[in-house]
Design a protein around this motif. Structure first.
Motif, PDB file in Angstrom:
ATOM      1  N   LYS A 126     -12.531   1.177  -0.237  1.00  0.00           N
ATOM      2  CA  LYS A 126     -13.219   2.471  -0.242  1.00  0.00           C
ATOM      3  C   LYS A 126     -13.535   2.919   1.182  1.00  0.00           C
ATOM      4  CE  LYS A 126     -17.276   4.847  -1.973  1.00  0.00           C
ATOM      5  NZ  LYS A 126     -18.678   4.735  -2.242  1.00  0.00           N
ATOM      6  N   TYR A 165      -8.464   6.136  -4.952  1.00  0.00           N
ATOM      7  CA  TYR A 165      -7.754   4.885  -4.725  1.00  0.00           C
ATOM      8  C   TYR A 165      -7.840   4.012  -5.961  1.00  0.00           C
ATOM      9  CZ  TYR A 165     -12.406   2.919  -4.139  1.00  0.00           C
ATOM     10  OH  TYR A 165     -13.714   2.546  -4.351  1.00  0.00           O
ATOM     11  N   HIS A 184      -3.793   9.865  -3.496  1.00  0.00           N
ATOM     12  CA  HIS A 184      -4.204   8.710  -4.305  1.00  0.00           C
ATOM     13  C   HIS A 184      -3.558   7.457  -3.714  1.00  0.00           C
ATOM     14  CE1 HIS A 184      -5.537   6.401  -7.724  1.00  0.00           C
ATOM     15  NE2 HIS A 184      -4.307   5.923  -7.857  1.00  0.00           N
ATOM     16  N   PHE A 185      -4.395   6.562  -3.211  1.00  0.00           N
ATOM     17  CA  PHE A 185      -3.936   5.326  -2.592  1.00  0.00           C
ATOM     18  C   PHE A 185      -3.858   4.217  -3.625  1.00  0.00           C
ATOM     19  CE2 PHE A 185      -5.752   7.799   0.747  1.00  0.00           C
ATOM     20  CZ  PHE A 185      -4.928   7.556   1.839  1.00  0.00           C
ATOM     21  N   VAL A 212     -10.382   4.075   3.145  1.00  0.00           N
ATOM     22  CA  VAL A 212      -9.958   5.431   2.750  1.00  0.00           C
ATOM     23  C   VAL A 212     -10.907   6.465   3.355  1.00  0.00           C
ATOM     24  CG1 VAL A 212      -9.651   6.990   0.783  1.00  0.00           C
ATOM     25  CG2 VAL A 212      -8.760   4.650   0.670  1.00  0.00           C
ATOM     26  N   CYS A 221       0.859  -1.184   0.000  1.00  0.00           N
ATOM     27  CA  CYS A 221       0.000   0.000   0.000  1.00  0.00           C
ATOM     28  C   CYS A 221       0.889   1.227   0.000  1.00  0.00           C
ATOM     29  CB  CYS A 221      -0.899  -0.001   1.240  1.00  0.00           C
ATOM     30  SG  CYS A 221      -1.960   1.468   1.360  1.00  0.00           S
ATOM     31  N   HIS A 225      -9.428  12.457  -1.956  1.00  0.00           N
ATOM     32  CA  HIS A 225      -8.909  11.097  -1.838  1.00  0.00           C
ATOM     33  C   HIS A 225      -9.384  10.262  -3.018  1.00  0.00           C
ATOM     34  CE1 HIS A 225      -9.146  12.734   2.234  1.00  0.00           C
ATOM     35  NE2 HIS A 225      -8.173  11.919   2.552  1.00  0.00           N
ATOM     36  N   VAL A 273       0.602   5.778  -0.834  1.00  0.00           N
ATOM     37  CA  VAL A 273      -0.231   6.917  -1.193  1.00  0.00           C
ATOM     38  C   VAL A 273       0.647   7.930  -1.918  1.00  0.00           C
ATOM     39  CG1 VAL A 273       0.024   7.995   1.086  1.00  0.00           C
ATOM     40  CG2 VAL A 273      -1.871   8.671  -0.374  1.00  0.00           C
TER      41      VAL A 273
END
Length: 140
Positions: A106, A134, A92-93, A109, A70, A132, A72
């Motif tokens: 979702k 993802y 942005h993940f 986040v 993971c 945000h 960001v």
């Protein structure tokens, strides 16, 4: 929480956390720095990203999601005039794992943004627009 920031030379400082970790903070050459470390506002941006990434990974692990990686990616806009505060931050993940459920990613986040990440919530309440997004990637 405590910290200490000590000047070393020119525009360089050593920042020490209360938990015993240290890093060099430096300015650009045009103000006498030697580019030995991140700028102070870069640290703020990295801190927001780290705060939220910790939340997202912990929430996903508690949801029994098989997360392998993971990160960001962050971009920030700053005001044109002094003080050149952040005006917007885009986070942005990228979450990598096996059969990750989109609703869990979702929700992780969202929970970080709305409830847990004290750094981003603090900046948002201070007028910074924070967005945000993802994406989910399947592990190889």
């Amino acid at each position: 929480m405590k910290a200490r920031v000590k000047w070393t030379e020119n525009a360089a400082f050593v920042a020490e956390s209360g938990s015993g970790h240290a890093l060099v903070v430096d300015g650009p050459p045009e103000i006498g720095g030697r580019n030995l470390g991140p700028r102070p506002m870069e640290l703020v941006l990295m801190g927001v990203g780290a705060c939220s990434a910790v939340d997202v990974t912990l929430i996903l692990k508690k949801s029994r999601q098989a997360v392998d990686d993971c990160w960001v990616e962050l971009e920030a806009d700053r005001a044109e005039t002094e003080p050149k505060v952040f005006t917007a931050i885009r986070m942005h993940f990228v979450v990598v794992g096996q059969n990750l459920a989109e609703n869990h990613v979702k929700r992780a986040v969202e929970l970080s943004a709305e409830k847990y990440c004290s750094a981003s919530i603090m900046l948002g309440r201070g007028g910074v627009s924070i967005s945000h997004s993802y994406e989910i990637r399947q592990s190889a």
